[in-house]
Design a protein around this motif. Structure first.
Motif, short mmCIF file in Angstrom:
data_model
loop_
_atom_site.label_atom_id
_atom_site.label_comp_id
_atom_site.label_asym_id
_atom_site.label_seq_id
_atom_site.Cartn_x
_atom_site.Cartn_y
_atom_site.Cartn_z
N PHE A 29 0.82 -1.19 -0.01
CA PHE A 29 0.06 -0.06 -0.10
C PHE A 29 1.03 1.46 0.14
CE2 PHE A 29 0.24 1.62 4.39
CZ PHE A 29 0.93 0.53 4.95
N TYR A 31 -2.49 13.14 12.27
CA TYR A 31 -2.30 11.88 12.39
C TYR A 31 -2.05 11.38 13.84
CZ TYR A 31 -0.23 7.13 11.44
OH TYR A 31 -0.05 5.72 11.22
N TYR A 55 3.56 -4.73 8.89
CA TYR A 55 2.98 -3.72 9.65
C TYR A 55 2.40 -4.60 10.93
CZ TYR A 55 4.02 0.25 6.88
OH TYR A 55 4.70 1.28 6.16
N SER A 57 6.65 3.69 14.23
CA SER A 57 5.70 2.76 13.55
C SER A 57 5.22 3.00 12.03
CB SER A 57 4.42 2.77 14.58
OG SER A 57 3.84 3.58 14.61
N GLY A 58 5.02 4.33 11.99
CA GLY A 58 4.93 4.83 10.63
C GLY A 58 5.39 6.23 10.24
N GLU A 59 6.76 6.23 10.74
CA GLU A 59 7.34 7.65 10.54
C GLU A 59 9.08 7.39 10.44
OE1 GLU A 59 5.70 7.44 13.44
OE2 GLU A 59 3.77 8.28 12.81
N ASN A 60 9.68 8.18 9.75
CA ASN A 60 11.34 8.16 9.85
C ASN A 60 11.67 8.96 10.90
OD1 ASN A 60 10.80 7.84 6.54
ND2 ASN A 60 12.05 6.25 7.74
N GLY A 89 11.61 6.81 3.33
CA GLY A 89 10.33 7.62 3.22
C GLY A 89 10.59 8.92 2.38
N THR A 137 8.76 11.69 2.63
CA THR A 137 8.96 12.90 3.49
C THR A 137 10.32 13.06 3.90
OG1 THR A 137 6.72 12.23 4.40
CG2 THR A 137 7.69 14.19 5.34
N ARG A 138 10.94 11.97 4.35
CA ARG A 138 12.42 11.94 4.75
C ARG A 138 13.23 12.50 3.79
NH1 ARG A 138 16.50 8.43 3.30
NH2 ARG A 138 18.11 7.75 4.92
N THR A 165 8.99 12.29 10.45
CA THR A 165 8.63 12.64 9.16
C THR A 165 7.89 11.42 8.77
OG1 THR A 165 10.65 11.83 7.93
CG2 THR A 165 10.85 14.09 8.76
N GLY A 166 6.68 11.90 8.04
CA GLY A 166 5.93 10.71 7.21
C GLY A 166 5.04 11.56 6.59
N THR A 167 4.32 10.86 5.72
CA THR A 167 3.20 11.49 5.04
C THR A 167 2.13 11.90 5.78
OG1 THR A 167 3.59 10.38 2.94
CG2 THR A 167 1.46 11.02 3.06
N ALA A 168 1.49 10.85 6.79
CA ALA A 168 0.60 11.16 7.63
C ALA A 168 0.78 12.21 8.65
CB ALA A 168 -0.05 9.82 8.20
N ALA A 169 2.07 11.90 9.37
CA ALA A 169 2.49 12.68 10.46
C ALA A 169 3.13 13.96 10.04
CB ALA A 169 3.58 11.87 11.11
N1 PPE Z 1 8.28 4.21 7.88
C1 PPE Z 1 7.17 3.41 7.89
C2 PPE Z 1 7.16 2.21 8.67
C3 PPE Z 1 5.93 4.04 7.47
O1 PPE Z 1 4.88 3.23 7.27
C4 PPE Z 1 5.88 5.40 6.76
C5 PPE Z 1 4.70 6.10 6.37
C6 PPE Z 1 7.15 6.19 6.76
C7 PPE Z 1 8.41 5.55 7.54
C8 PPE Z 1 7.41 7.60 6.18
O2 PPE Z 1 7.37 7.24 4.95
P1 PPE Z 1 6.55 8.41 3.96
O3 PPE Z 1 5.22 8.56 4.15
O4 PPE Z 1 7.09 8.03 2.45
O5 PPE Z 1 7.17 9.75 4.43
N2 PPE Z 1 3.58 5.71 7.03
C9 PPE Z 1 2.35 5.83 6.68
C10 PPE Z 1 1.27 5.70 7.72
C11 PPE Z 1 0.81 4.30 7.89
C12 PPE Z 1 -0.67 4.28 8.16
O6 PPE Z 1 -1.25 3.70 7.30
O7 PPE Z 1 -1.13 4.80 9.38
C13 PPE Z 1 2.10 7.24 6.08
O8 PPE Z 1 2.47 8.22 6.66
O9 PPE Z 1 1.18 7.76 5.25
#
Ligand code: PPE
Length: 303
Positions: A35, A126, A161, A192-195, A216, A218-219, A252-256
């Protein structure tokens, strides 16, 4: 989270309540799916998806890792995502999923039918408003980040996950907002969902890609923006002690998006308040995603 009206399912829009799969779907039993999480923002020139192509490329890379046959080109996937946003209107987060939907008992995924869905929602904050504004508290999880030898840590594969869910639950039950996981070497991997980033002795550090992290988007954006602002950035191993004694920590993360960390394992980070550098980067990032800096216009895809 607020749901929306329509979900894109294998090329057609279906009502939210009709987007269903069988209980014996392979992905439900074995985690065989991939996903993405993508943000869309309001800008002066209309809605814009942030780094759409990079997200779609990563999704297709994950399909390749899992040997999923996705019968769409990168451009078709981008178009379908934009169409889903147009149809649903009040949207700030999009979740495309590719997963084995065929009914199967037995692990062998070969030949099991694949489904491709694009869900859009209104997510808002988030990590929760308070954590986002005042800074988040973290624990170091007792669960380790699945490492590259045990799982495709660099791909957003559903099954991986489970560890993130366990780490997040551990954090919540201990009264913290988020968990940071170490990798097999005992170094900091990610949340858990962020760098994760630390600022220390005037430099910005983040774990390197081979340290069992998701690379990531965002990273990558923050590494670029920070570099452009004149900060020295280093992708390297980070020990738990490096992290606990950093001047600043942020996620950093898309959601956060860019979220400041003010406490880890009950110890204040720096002076226990959101740091200057992290706040500067969060503010710049907020401008960039909303099209307020022409330098990064290339990262925006108008809907
Ligand atoms: N590490 C993990 C494990 C991870 O899931 C995410 C995104 C990141 C780092 C940051 O990656 P990026 O979004 O490309 O900067 N996590 C997603 C949230 C998971 C969820 O469904 O809840 C997100 O930020 O969209």
């Amino acid at each position: 989270m607020e749901k929306t009206e329509k979900i894109w399912m294998d090329g057609k829009f279906v009502d939210w309540n009709d987007a269903k799969v069988h209980v014996l779907a392979h992905a439900l039993n074995y985690g065989t799916g991939v996903f993405e999480g993508i943000r869309v923002y309001e800008t002066e020139k209309g809605m814009a998806v942030f780094r759409l192509k990079e997200h779609v490329k990563r999704l297709m890379g994950a399909c390749k890792v899992m040997c999923f046959d996705l019968p769409y080109t990168e451009e078709e996937v981008c178009d379908a995502i934009k169409e889903t946003i147009r149809v649903n209107k009040k949207v700030d987060y999009i979740k495309p999923c590719v997963f084995l939907c065929g009914e199967a008992v037995g692990l062998n995924p070969i030949g099991v039918p694949v489904k491709f869905t694009i869900t859009s929602v209104y997510l808002g904050s988030y990590l929760g408003k308070e954590a986002q504004e005042k800074g988040a508290s973290l624990i170091t999880s007792s669960w380790f980040r699945p490492w590259n030898l045990a799982a495709p840590a660099g791909a957003k594969v559903n099954g991986i996950y489970v560890t993130s869910c366990l780490a997040k639950m551990e954090a919540k039950k201990l009264g913290a907002d988020e968990a940071v996981m170490l990798n097999a070497q005992g170094n900091v991997a990610e949340c858990s969902g962020e760098n994760i980033f630390i600022f220390k002795r005037g430099k910005l550090y983040t774990p390197k890609v081979s340290d069992s992290i998701l690379e990531g988007i965002t990273r990558n954006s923050i590494l670029t923006i920070a570099g452009d602002l004149g900060y020295e950035t280093v992708e390297t191993e980070i020990s738990r002690i490096d992290m606990l004694t950093a001047d600043e920590v942020f996620m950093t993360g898309t959601a956060a998006e860019v979220s400041q960390v003010t406490k880890i394992d009950n110890r204040p980070i720096g002076d226990g308040k959101p740091g200057k550098v992290g706040k500067q980067l969060a503010a710049k990032f907020a401008d960039v995603v909303r099209g307020k800096d022409p330098k990064y216009e290339k990262w925006l895809d108008r809907v």
